[in-house]
Design a protein around this motif. Structure first.
Motif, PDB file in Angstrom:
ATOM      1  N   GLY A  54       0.794  -1.218   0.000  1.00 41.90           N
ATOM      2  CA  GLY A  54       0.000   0.000   0.000  1.00 41.90           C
ATOM      3  C   GLY A  54       0.831   1.275   0.000  1.00 41.90           C
ATOM      4  O   GLY A  54       0.349   2.321   0.414  1.00 41.90           O
ATOM      5  N   GLY A 182       4.885 -15.519   6.020  1.00 43.46           N
ATOM      6  CA  GLY A 182       4.378 -14.684   7.100  1.00 43.46           C
ATOM      7  C   GLY A 182       4.713 -13.220   6.889  1.00 43.46           C
ATOM      8  O   GLY A 182       3.877 -12.343   7.110  1.00 43.46           O
ATOM      9  N   LYS A 185       2.277 -11.714   4.498  1.00 43.48           N
ATOM     10  CA  LYS A 185       0.943 -11.510   5.096  1.00 43.48           C
ATOM     11  C   LYS A 185       0.937 -10.249   5.960  1.00 43.48           C
ATOM     12  O   LYS A 185      -0.058  -9.528   6.025  1.00 43.48           O
ATOM     13  CB  LYS A 185       0.551 -12.714   5.953  1.00 43.48           C
ATOM     14  N   VAL A 186       2.061 -10.010   6.639  1.00 44.37           N
ATOM     15  CA  VAL A 186       2.136  -8.803   7.473  1.00 44.37           C
ATOM     16  C   VAL A 186       2.090  -7.560   6.585  1.00 44.37           C
ATOM     17  O   VAL A 186       1.445  -6.566   6.924  1.00 44.37           O
ATOM     18  CB  VAL A 186       3.406  -8.810   8.347  1.00 44.37           C
ATOM     19  N   ILE A 188       0.503  -7.259   3.788  1.00 37.57           N
ATOM     20  CA  ILE A 188      -0.899  -7.058   3.428  1.00 37.57           C
ATOM     21  C   ILE A 188      -1.662  -6.472   4.619  1.00 37.57           C
ATOM     22  O   ILE A 188      -2.484  -5.563   4.470  1.00 37.57           O
ATOM     23  CB  ILE A 188      -1.545  -8.385   2.978  1.00 37.57           C
ATOM     24  N   ALA A 189      -1.365  -6.986   5.807  1.00 39.67           N
ATOM     25  CA  ALA A 189      -2.038  -6.478   7.002  1.00 39.67           C
ATOM     26  C   ALA A 189      -1.750  -4.991   7.182  1.00 39.67           C
ATOM     27  O   ALA A 189      -2.637  -4.209   7.525  1.00 39.67           O
ATOM     28  CB  ALA A 189      -1.585  -7.262   8.225  1.00 39.67           C
ATOM     29  N   ARG A 191      -1.054  -2.877   4.800  1.00 44.28           N
ATOM     30  CA  ARG A 191      -1.836  -2.174   3.772  1.00 44.28           C
ATOM     31  C   ARG A 191      -3.288  -2.007   4.222  1.00 44.28           C
ATOM     32  O   ARG A 191      -3.883  -0.948   4.084  1.00 44.28           O
ATOM     33  CB  ARG A 191      -1.788  -2.966   2.465  1.00 44.28           C
ATOM     34  N   GLU A 192      -3.827  -3.073   4.801  1.00 50.48           N
ATOM     35  CA  GLU A 192      -5.241  -3.045   5.181  1.00 50.48           C
ATOM     36  C   GLU A 192      -5.500  -2.171   6.395  1.00 50.48           C
ATOM     37  O   GLU A 192      -6.514  -1.481   6.455  1.00 50.48           O
ATOM     38  CB  GLU A 192      -5.716  -4.472   5.492  1.00 50.48           C
ATOM     39  N   ASN A 193      -4.618  -2.233   7.388  1.00 50.53           N
ATOM     40  CA  ASN A 193      -4.873  -1.504   8.631  1.00 50.53           C
ATOM     41  C   ASN A 193      -3.569  -1.427   9.425  1.00 50.53           C
ATOM     42  O   ASN A 193      -3.263  -2.296  10.235  1.00 50.53           O
ATOM     43  CB  ASN A 193      -5.956  -2.223   9.440  1.00 50.53           C
ATOM     44  N   LEU A 251      -1.417  -1.013 -12.162  1.00 50.68           N
ATOM     45  CA  LEU A 251      -2.840  -0.668 -12.074  1.00 50.68           C
ATOM     46  C   LEU A 251      -3.634  -1.402 -13.152  1.00 50.68           C
ATOM     47  O   LEU A 251      -4.736  -1.902 -12.907  1.00 50.68           O
ATOM     48  CB  LEU A 251      -3.036   0.830 -12.248  1.00 50.68           C
ATOM     49  N   ALA A 294      -8.560   4.604 -13.220  1.00 52.52           N
ATOM     50  CA  ALA A 294      -8.905   5.210 -11.934  1.00 52.52           C
ATOM     51  C   ALA A 294     -10.423   5.345 -11.818  1.00 52.52           C
ATOM     52  O   ALA A 294     -10.994   5.232 -10.735  1.00 52.52           O
ATOM     53  CB  ALA A 294      -8.238   6.570 -11.798  1.00 52.52           C
ATOM     54  N   LEU A 295     -11.067   5.582 -12.970  1.00 46.10           N
ATOM     55  CA  LEU A 295     -12.507   5.810 -12.944  1.00 46.10           C
ATOM     56  C   LEU A 295     -13.310   4.509 -12.922  1.00 46.10           C
ATOM     57  O   LEU A 295     -14.266   4.370 -12.168  1.00 46.10           O
ATOM     58  CB  LEU A 295     -12.906   6.625 -14.184  1.00 46.10           C
ATOM     59  N   PHE A 296     -12.910   3.544 -13.765  1.00 46.24           N
ATOM     60  CA  PHE A 296     -13.815   2.411 -13.991  1.00 46.24           C
ATOM     61  C   PHE A 296     -13.305   1.068 -13.486  1.00 46.24           C
ATOM     62  O   PHE A 296     -14.109   0.211 -13.138  1.00 46.24           O
ATOM     63  CB  PHE A 296     -14.124   2.285 -15.484  1.00 46.24           C
ATOM     64  N   ARG A 298     -10.726  -0.104 -10.913  1.00 40.11           N
ATOM     65  CA  ARG A 298      -9.688   0.130  -9.920  1.00 40.11           C
ATOM     66  C   ARG A 298      -8.872  -1.123  -9.663  1.00 40.11           C
ATOM     67  O   ARG A 298      -7.767  -1.064  -9.204  1.00 40.11           O
ATOM     68  CB  ARG A 298     -10.314   0.579  -8.609  1.00 40.11           C
ATOM     69  N   ARG A 311     -11.500 -16.488  -6.682  1.00 37.67           N
ATOM     70  CA  ARG A 311     -11.201 -15.890  -5.389  1.00 37.67           C
ATOM     71  C   ARG A 311      -9.837 -16.300  -4.858  1.00 37.67           C
ATOM     72  O   ARG A 311      -9.241 -15.625  -4.012  1.00 37.67           O
ATOM     73  CB  ARG A 311     -12.281 -16.295  -4.364  1.00 37.67           C
TER      74      ARG A 311
ATOM     75  N   VAL B  94     -13.845  10.318  -8.653  1.00 39.90           N
ATOM     76  CA  VAL B  94     -12.990   9.474  -7.803  1.00 39.90           C
ATOM     77  C   VAL B  94     -13.023   9.968  -6.358  1.00 39.90           C
ATOM     78  O   VAL B  94     -12.167   9.612  -5.547  1.00 39.90           O
ATOM     79  CB  VAL B  94     -11.528   9.403  -8.303  1.00 39.90           C
ATOM     80  N   ARG B 100      -6.111   8.092  -6.004  1.00 38.35           N
ATOM     81  CA  ARG B 100      -6.757   8.006  -7.311  1.00 38.35           C
ATOM     82  C   ARG B 100      -6.681   9.355  -8.030  1.00 38.35           C
ATOM     83  O   ARG B 100      -6.579   9.411  -9.253  1.00 38.35           O
ATOM     84  CB  ARG B 100      -8.214   7.556  -7.149  1.00 38.35           C
TER      85      ARG B 100
ATOM     86  N   PHE C  90      -8.888  -6.616   9.831  1.00 37.65           N
ATOM     87  CA  PHE C  90      -8.392  -6.487   8.461  1.00 37.65           C
ATOM     88  C   PHE C  90      -9.516  -6.905   7.519  1.00 37.65           C
ATOM     89  O   PHE C  90      -9.722  -8.092   7.271  1.00 37.65           O
ATOM     90  CB  PHE C  90      -7.149  -7.349   8.258  1.00 37.65           C
ATOM     91  N   LEU C  93      -9.202  -9.430   4.556  1.00 36.06           N
ATOM     92  CA  LEU C  93      -8.608 -10.738   4.820  1.00 36.06           C
ATOM     93  C   LEU C  93      -9.653 -11.605   5.495  1.00 36.06           C
ATOM     94  O   LEU C  93     -10.591 -11.109   6.118  1.00 36.06           O
ATOM     95  CB  LEU C  93      -7.383 -10.598   5.727  1.00 36.06           C
ATOM     96  N   LEU C 101      -2.599 -13.858  11.886  1.00 26.65           N
ATOM     97  CA  LEU C 101      -1.612 -12.790  12.036  1.00 26.65           C
ATOM     98  C   LEU C 101      -1.249 -12.603  13.504  1.00 26.65           C
ATOM     99  O   LEU C 101      -0.103 -12.324  13.844  1.00 26.65           O
ATOM    100  CB  LEU C 101      -2.162 -11.483  11.456  1.00 26.65           C
ATOM    101  N   ARG C 104       0.850 -15.931  14.533  1.00 25.02           N
ATOM    102  CA  ARG C 104       2.196 -16.057  13.963  1.00 25.02           C
ATOM    103  C   ARG C 104       3.188 -15.080  14.576  1.00 25.02           C
ATOM    104  O   ARG C 104       4.378 -15.346  14.638  1.00 25.02           O
ATOM    105  CB  ARG C 104       2.140 -15.851  12.446  1.00 25.02           C
TER     106      ARG C 104
END
Lengths: 314, 308, 235
Positions: A54, A182, A185-186, A188-189, A191-193, A251, A294-296, A298, A311, B94, B100, C90, C93, C101, C104
């Motif tokens: 992120g 691992g 995964k961290v 990604i974590a 990036r997410e929060n 992108l 960016a518009l259509f 993402r 998935r 956006v 974006r 998260f 996820l 998470l 680990r």
């Protein structure tokens, strides 16, 4: 088949296809695909930072250029052979990434984007400033006679394709392994929060710095190989345009997917290739595609596939 | 020429650079301050201003001043309208999400630049200045006081360059009055302070955004029209102003108007002065590194006091 | 000996003192509730405990060690777990990966321990769902599972029952009571019935300072506490 099985089947299948294509492709597309694989490796590096961690960098050209110059200058001025020169290129990228990362990661969001943009601009200007060594915008050619590694003449299409294939395979499989680990995964974590990851006891700064170093190292490897395979080193590759292109490829293909960087690079390469057949303003295509994405869309091509069909795509 | 003459000339060149840069950076700063987005296409709006000025000036015959004055009005208005349209059709869609928006404005950058290449072409073309008188400059020495040196190399400037500096100052005053003395300015400042709250109090935030984005682009275009008789119009000319504006806005403190003006004058002057004495590449390297380090260690800018 | 203690802990935001000179002791194995009217400084106080913000003055000790200078993630690594007041999972996820998470990080075996932790909060059959697709109550439970999976020595729960159904609250109370004495629990809670059911001792904060401290019945009967609540936003 289990999900892990499907993942490996798909990714190894793509590599198998790319390997087989060298025997059947006509010369023009054969050359293009070799180039695409090296550029896609650059995008794989970019994706580790932008897609998975992120962190939106607007200065990745500096890592690509660090690899290219690290390799090229070592060969031109120190008379190194390609093997050690490539290592010098990758190390230059990693060191630069660690320095830039340690500073830039103190900022977030827009600040991070501008700091990376500015550092990249400084690297470009430094390449121009030391024009006596780097030959600036004009660049320099690496002679055909020097581009021989382990008995392979890299100026020939066959070996060139093969080496590009090995580079891309290594980068893609590395990114797949990292994202299954691992550590990945961290990322990604984060990036997410980011705050939640910190409050699970993860050292967020170190993980981000690791991602930047890895990303910068892969981008540098791509730059070093690009210079070696195509025999040219120049400051053009340090311009902002080469920071924007990996963003576009990732992108387009799908940020935060393993296959996205390759799909995006391939798609964009042919889009620009075809459009430059009838206009000099082929960067117009890049602009329109960026806005449309960016518009259509993402999530990009592979991202949309994951959201709608598969998935399990990593 | 002696050192004093050099310095005087460099300062004047610097003042011209600073004047144009102030306008351009002010546009970027307004957009960032009020809308909280970074407009990477800002330099292209600047370029468009110069290119439109060339079109206007060449299609109108007669005295050069006529074409130039027309361009001074037409170019900023057209560019402003175009930017406002881009805001409504793209940025709004956006949700002004920072990442974006950057991607969209990068896209816009290439679109505008390449369309200019396709229509205007790759040549650099000048616009004739409306008037141009050589003005001799006095020097000062302890023996003679002020004096006018004579002969080749005597320091001089042109009336047009002084006009550029004067116009920029006038526009600056206008923007300041707009922001502090009018209802529109009040609404803009309210939106800057708290978007949600402004909305609650009935401010049409969307319209304010379109206005601000248009105004920001128009200021860049205006700067370009002023500069085009000195430099030339070229489809790639937007790059340096974008970079310099970034530098100014960051050093001055993101979103702070007084800081922006102060930084523009400082950097414009020093850019002019430094590039007379040193390598411009080295000056640019130092400036970009300075920006990066300011963002890292003092994100409120060198002149800002507000916590980031 | 106390597992956690603070001396003179203070946090000021500009002119506002959110936490003021708090001395606090939490013995090993206790379940302690931290209550107080809205704006009493509870969340700021626990934020200081786990390092989400730096104190203006004072020290925090954990297990005899001064942790005031440690970064948040270093404190967590010493055995403090914190669950967020505002659900903070998260979202993109799976529930499994969220808990993995947490497992680990301390080198645990995710394959074995994640289903266990999800089982304890009743989310085992939702392991494959994306956390963002879970209902609000389930996200709260997932948050608690992430806290449990860290096997902390001190578990700080910031308003854990907000948004839970009555049956889920009952299960939650039983769960927390079962954690002691291995795990020390600091519970910020608005729901007084939960507090009375699980807490061994209550600390009341008001205007950033400790107003009262003691056994639940004693604190509940304290006129000063009642006045603070009646004077506050809620009864």
């Amino acid at each position: 088949m289990s999900e892990a099985g499907k993942v490996w089947a798909l990714h190894l299948g793509l590599l198998g296809l790319l390997f087989a294509l060298q025997f059947v492709l006509p010369a023009y597309h054969h050359g293009n695909l070799a180039r695409v694989m090296v550029l896609a490796s650059f995008a794989v590096g970019y994706n580790l930072m932008f897609g998975y961690t992120g962190l939106l960098s607007l200065g990745h050209a500096m890592f690509f250029a660090a690899g290219m110059y690290g390799m090229g200058l070592a060969m031109r001025h120190l008379g190194w052979t390609p093997g050690p020169a490539l290592i010098a290129g990758v190390l230059s990228g990693v060191v630069l990434a660690l320095v830039v990362g340690a500073l830039a990661l103190r900022t977030v969001g827009v600040g991070f984007m501008i700091v990376t943009l500015m550092f990249a601009q400084a690297v470009y200007l430094v390449a121009l400033y030391f024009g006596e060594w780097t030959r600036g915008d004009e660049g320099f050619v690496i002679q055909q006679a020097e581009r021989v590694m382990m008995g392979l003449d890299l100026s020939q299409p066959g070996p060139r394709y093969f080496v590009a294939f090995v580079l891309f395979s290594a980068c893609m499989l590395l990114s797949l392994r990292v994202m299954q680990s691992g550590f990945g995964k961290v990322l990604i974590a984060i990036r997410e929060n980011e705050e939640r990851a910190r409050m699970l006891g993860y050292n967020v700064f170190r993980h981000k710095l690791g991602a930047v170093a890895l990303s910068g190292g892969i981008a540098a490897a791509a730059g070093a190989f690009y210079g070696l395979l195509f025999g040219y080193v120049g400051a053009t590759f340090a311009t902002t345009q080469y920071s924007i292109l990996p963003l576009l490829w990732v992108l387009l293909g799908g940020a935060g997917t393993i296959l996205g960087p390759f799909v995006g690079t391939l798609f964009a390469f042919y889009l620009i290739d075809i459009s430059s057949g009838f206009t000099t303003a082929h960067m117009l295509v890049v602009g329109v595609v960026l806005v449309a994405l960016a518009l259509f869309a993402r999530q990009g091509i592979v991202g949309e596939l994951r959201a709608r069909l598969w998935r399990w795509l990593p | 020429m002696d050192f004093g003459a050099h310095l005087l000339l460099a300062s004047l060149e610097g003042a011209v650079t600073a004047a144009v840069l102030t306008l351009t950076a002010l546009g970027l700063s307004l957009v960032f301050g009020i809308m909280r987005v970074v407009n990477v296409a800002h330099g292209e709006f600047y370029m468009l201003g110069a290119v439109i000025a060339w079109f206007v000036a060449t299609s109108l015959g007669g005295h050069p001043a006529l074409g130039f004055m027309a361009a001074l009005v037409v170019a900023p208005v057209l560019v402003g309208l175009l930017a406002a349209a881009a805001d409504v059709t793209l940025l709004k869609r956006v949700d002004y999400d920072p990442e974006r928006t950057i991607v969209v404005t990068i896209g816009l950058l290439y679109i505008i630049q390449q369309v200019a290449l396709m229509t205007y072409g790759p040549e650099a073309r000048p616009v004739q200045e409306p008037f141009n008188h050589r003005i001799m400059l006095p020097l000062f020495s302890w023996q003679d006081g002020f004096y006018f040196p004579s002969g080749w190399g005597a320091p001089s400037t042109t009336s047009y360059k002084l006009f550029v500096i004067g116009s920029a100052a006038a526009v600056l005053l206008g923007v300041w009055l707009l922001m502090t003395r009018t209802k529109i300015g009040l609404v803009m400042r309210a939106t800057q302070l708290d978007r949600e709250m402004a909305q609650v109090f009935g401010v049409a935030v969307e319209r304010v955004y379109a206005l601000v984005f248009g105004l920001g682009a128009a200021l860049a275009a205006l700067g370009a029209v002023l500069v085009v008789p000195i430099q030339q119009a070229h489809y790639l000319m937007g790059h340096d102003p974008l970079l310099l504006s970034f530098i100014v806005v960051i050093i001055g403190g993101l979103g702070s108007l007084p800081g922006t003006v102060l930084a523009a004058v400082l950097i414009g002057m020093s850019d002019g002065i430094i590039s007379v004495f040193f390598s411009p590449t080295l000056a640019k390297i130092l400036a970009t590194l300075l920006v990066a380090l300011v963002l890292v260690f003092r994100p409120q800018g060198l002149f800002g006091t507000r916590a980031a | 000996m106390s597992l956690l203690s603070t001396q003179g802990l203070t946090k000021a935001f500009g002119g506002l003192t959110a936490v003021s000179d708090v001395d606090f002791e939490l013995p090993q194995g206790e379940i302690r509730a931290l209550i107080g009217p809205n704006g009493a400084g509870k969340t700021t106080f626990v934020g200081l405990l786990c390092g989400r913000m730096a104190p203006s003055a004072g020290t925090v000790r954990f297990d005899g060690q001064d942790i005031s200078r440690l970064a948040a993630h270093e404190r967590i690594r010493l055995g403090i777990a914190y669950t967020f007041q505002i659900t903070s999972v998260f979202a993109r996820l799976s529930a499994h990966e969220n808990v993995a998470l947490a497992v680990r990080r301390r080198g645990g075996d995710a394959v074995r321990e994640v289903p266990e932790a999800l089982q304890r909060v009743g989310l085992r059959d939702r392991a494959g769902d994306l956390a963002g697709d879970l209902s609000y109550g389930h996200q709260r439970l997932l948050e608690i599972a992430m806290g449990l999976a860290q096997k902390p020595r001190l578990l700080i729960l910031d308003e854990p029952t907000q948004g839970l159904a009555d049956s889920e609250i009952d299960a939650f109370c039983a769960l927390v009571r079962g954690l002691a004495p291995e795990t020390t629990v600091l519970l910020i809670e608005h729901n007084m019935s939960v507090v009375m059911r699980v807490a061994q001792k209550i600390t009341v904060l008001n205007f950033g300072a400790v107003l009262a401290e003691g056994a639940p019945e004693v604190v509940q009967a304290d006129p000063a506490v009642q006045a603070a609540y009646l004077g506050g936003v809620e009864a």
